[in-house]
Design a protein around this motif. Sequence first.
Motif, PDB file in Angstrom:
ATOM      1  N   PRO A   1       2.605 -25.636  36.595  1.00  0.00           N
ATOM      2  CA  PRO A   1       3.680 -26.012  37.522  1.00  0.00           C
ATOM      3  C   PRO A   1       3.269 -25.783  38.981  1.00  0.00           C
ATOM      4  N   ALA A   2       3.944 -26.462  39.878  1.00  0.00           N
ATOM      5  CA  ALA A   2       3.742 -26.269  41.312  1.00  0.00           C
ATOM      6  C   ALA A   2       4.447 -24.984  41.733  1.00  0.00           C
ATOM      7  N   TRP A   3       3.823 -24.255  42.644  1.00  0.00           N
ATOM      8  CA  TRP A   3       4.362 -22.969  43.098  1.00  0.00           C
ATOM      9  C   TRP A   3       4.750 -22.962  44.562  1.00  0.00           C
ATOM     10  N   GLU A   4       4.616 -24.083  45.255  1.00  0.00           N
ATOM     11  CA  GLU A   4       4.869 -24.079  46.700  1.00  0.00           C
ATOM     12  C   GLU A   4       6.306 -23.754  47.064  1.00  0.00           C
ATOM     13  N   SER A   5       7.247 -23.996  46.178  1.00  0.00           N
ATOM     14  CA  SER A   5       8.637 -23.645  46.482  1.00  0.00           C
ATOM     15  C   SER A   5       8.946 -22.197  46.097  1.00  0.00           C
ATOM     16  N   VAL A   6       8.013 -21.548  45.433  1.00  0.00           N
ATOM     17  CA  VAL A   6       8.197 -20.163  44.995  1.00  0.00           C
ATOM     18  C   VAL A   6       7.359 -19.202  45.837  1.00  0.00           C
ATOM     19  N   LEU A   7       6.123 -19.594  46.112  1.00  0.00           N
ATOM     20  CA  LEU A   7       5.184 -18.731  46.842  1.00  0.00           C
ATOM     21  C   LEU A   7       4.860 -19.335  48.204  1.00  0.00           C
ATOM     22  N   SER A   8       4.959 -18.530  49.235  1.00  0.00           N
ATOM     23  CA  SER A   8       4.581 -18.973  50.578  1.00  0.00           C
ATOM     24  C   SER A   8       3.064 -19.126  50.654  1.00  0.00           C
ATOM     25  N   PHE A   9       2.602 -19.729  51.728  1.00  0.00           N
ATOM     26  CA  PHE A   9       1.163 -19.863  51.954  1.00  0.00           C
ATOM     27  C   PHE A   9       0.486 -18.500  51.895  1.00  0.00           C
ATOM     28  N   GLU A  10       1.050 -17.515  52.568  1.00  0.00           N
ATOM     29  CA  GLU A  10       0.462 -16.175  52.585  1.00  0.00           C
ATOM     30  C   GLU A  10       0.446 -15.551  51.192  1.00  0.00           C
ATOM     31  N   GLN A  11       1.499 -15.777  50.424  1.00  0.00           N
ATOM     32  CA  GLN A  11       1.544 -15.253  49.060  1.00  0.00           C
ATOM     33  C   GLN A  11       0.511 -15.941  48.175  1.00  0.00           C
ATOM     34  N   ARG A  12       0.320 -17.236  48.355  1.00  0.00           N
ATOM     35  CA  ARG A  12      -0.706 -17.943  47.574  1.00  0.00           C
ATOM     36  C   ARG A  12      -2.090 -17.404  47.908  1.00  0.00           C
ATOM     37  N   LEU A  13      -2.340 -17.111  49.183  1.00  0.00           N
ATOM     38  CA  LEU A  13      -3.625 -16.500  49.550  1.00  0.00           C
ATOM     39  C   LEU A  13      -3.792 -15.153  48.851  1.00  0.00           C
ATOM     40  N   SER A  14      -2.718 -14.390  48.771  1.00  0.00           N
ATOM     41  CA  SER A  14      -2.785 -13.088  48.092  1.00  0.00           C
ATOM     42  C   SER A  14      -3.066 -13.260  46.607  1.00  0.00           C
ATOM     43  N   VAL A  15      -2.495 -14.275  45.996  1.00  0.00           N
ATOM     44  CA  VAL A  15      -2.775 -14.551  44.579  1.00  0.00           C
ATOM     45  C   VAL A  15      -4.254 -14.896  44.403  1.00  0.00           C
ATOM     46  N   ILE A  16      -4.788 -15.702  45.302  1.00  0.00           N
ATOM     47  CA  ILE A  16      -6.218 -16.042  45.242  1.00  0.00           C
ATOM     48  C   ILE A  16      -7.054 -14.777  45.383  1.00  0.00           C
ATOM     49  N   ALA A  17      -6.669 -13.908  46.306  1.00  0.00           N
ATOM     50  CA  ALA A  17      -7.387 -12.635  46.459  1.00  0.00           C
ATOM     51  C   ALA A  17      -7.365 -11.845  45.155  1.00  0.00           C
ATOM     52  N   SER A  18      -6.230 -11.874  44.459  1.00  0.00           N
ATOM     53  CA  SER A  18      -6.112 -11.080  43.232  1.00  0.00           C
ATOM     54  C   SER A  18      -7.081 -11.545  42.165  1.00  0.00           C
ATOM     55  N   PHE A  19      -7.270 -12.858  42.009  1.00  0.00           N
ATOM     56  CA  PHE A  19      -8.220 -13.254  40.971  1.00  0.00           C
ATOM     57  C   PHE A  19      -9.656 -13.252  41.479  1.00  0.00           C
ATOM     58  N   GLN A  20      -9.871 -13.467  42.776  1.00  0.00           N
ATOM     59  CA  GLN A  20     -11.237 -13.353  43.296  1.00  0.00           C
ATOM     60  C   GLN A  20     -11.746 -11.921  43.198  1.00  0.00           C
ATOM     61  N   HIS A  21     -10.855 -10.978  43.168  1.00  0.00           N
ATOM     62  CA  HIS A  21     -11.239  -9.576  43.034  1.00  0.00           C
ATOM     63  C   HIS A  21     -12.023  -9.333  41.733  1.00  0.00           C
ATOM     64  N   TYR A  22     -11.753 -10.148  40.719  1.00  0.00           N
ATOM     65  CA  TYR A  22     -12.464 -10.015  39.442  1.00  0.00           C
ATOM     66  C   TYR A  22     -13.847 -10.653  39.465  1.00  0.00           C
ATOM     67  N   TRP A  23     -14.129 -11.436  40.481  1.00  0.00           N
ATOM     68  CA  TRP A  23     -15.416 -12.106  40.559  1.00  0.00           C
ATOM     69  C   TRP A  23     -16.513 -11.081  40.857  1.00  0.00           C
ATOM     70  N   SER A  24     -17.654 -11.260  40.224  1.00  0.00           N
ATOM     71  CA  SER A  24     -18.795 -10.391  40.530  1.00  0.00           C
ATOM     72  C   SER A  24     -19.224 -10.644  41.974  1.00  0.00           C
ATOM     73  N   ASP A  25     -19.994  -9.718  42.514  1.00  0.00           N
ATOM     74  CA  ASP A  25     -20.490  -9.907  43.882  1.00  0.00           C
ATOM     75  C   ASP A  25     -21.344 -11.161  43.984  1.00  0.00           C
ATOM     76  N   ASP A  26     -22.149 -11.448  42.954  1.00  0.00           N
ATOM     77  CA  ASP A  26     -22.986 -12.651  42.976  1.00  0.00           C
ATOM     78  C   ASP A  26     -22.137 -13.923  42.997  1.00  0.00           C
ATOM     79  N   ILE A  27     -21.130 -13.993  42.136  1.00  0.00           N
ATOM     80  CA  ILE A  27     -20.239 -15.158  42.098  1.00  0.00           C
ATOM     81  C   ILE A  27     -19.523 -15.294  43.430  1.00  0.00           C
ATOM     82  N   TYR A  28     -19.028 -14.174  43.980  1.00  0.00           N
ATOM     83  CA  TYR A  28     -18.318 -14.240  45.263  1.00  0.00           C
ATOM     84  C   TYR A  28     -19.252 -14.749  46.364  1.00  0.00           C
ATOM     85  N   ARG A  29     -20.486 -14.257  46.397  1.00  0.00           N
ATOM     86  CA  ARG A  29     -21.438 -14.705  47.428  1.00  0.00           C
ATOM     87  C   ARG A  29     -21.708 -16.208  47.310  1.00  0.00           C
ATOM     88  N   MET A  30     -21.831 -16.710  46.074  1.00  0.00           N
ATOM     89  CA  MET A  30     -22.047 -18.145  45.896  1.00  0.00           C
ATOM     90  C   MET A  30     -20.827 -18.926  46.375  1.00  0.00           C
TER      91      MET A  30
END
Length: 160
Positions: free
Chosen positions: A120-149
């Motif tokens: 589903p679309a989340w733009e009516s539920v999550l603000s731009f800043e909140q969506r960035l925070s969600v991205i941060a939450s799953f990028q946190h699981y990325w290894s350093d190598d994956i993040y660097r790439m």
Amino acid sequence: MIGKLKQASILFLATVVLVACNKETPTAPSVVSVDLTPKPVTQRWYTEQQLREGNKLFAENCASCHGVKAESIPNWKEVDDNGNYPPPPLDGSAHAWHHPLAVLDQVIAKGGAPVGGVMPAWESVLSFEQRLSVIASFQHYWSDDIYRMWLGREQSNREN
């Protein structure tokens, strides 16, 4: 008396309209404005506060489909009984890290339908800043190598 009151009212309304029309329309925030400089604690583009908020938002809105640690399910590459693919892992073990920040935000905002999915679309539920925070939450699981790439791709994408 009524004529002067009517004239004053019209003049007031005209002034309000002119002032409103002359103001610059605020532009929507954009991922290109996101500073990619590593932040203290996280050593990535996002702050510790964004990560905390993102973890909370991910748990509330995303984990039921993408997994508690963004791991999805083992057979995420196989279609289900409805002919749909399950939500992919976002933990760096699938394709999410190939996408620039703008695409990640767009898929969260607009949902999966524009790219052939069912999220589903989340733009009516999550603000731009909140969506960035969600991205941060799953990028946190990325290894350093994956993040660097990913970071190299993101920087290259911004240069073009």
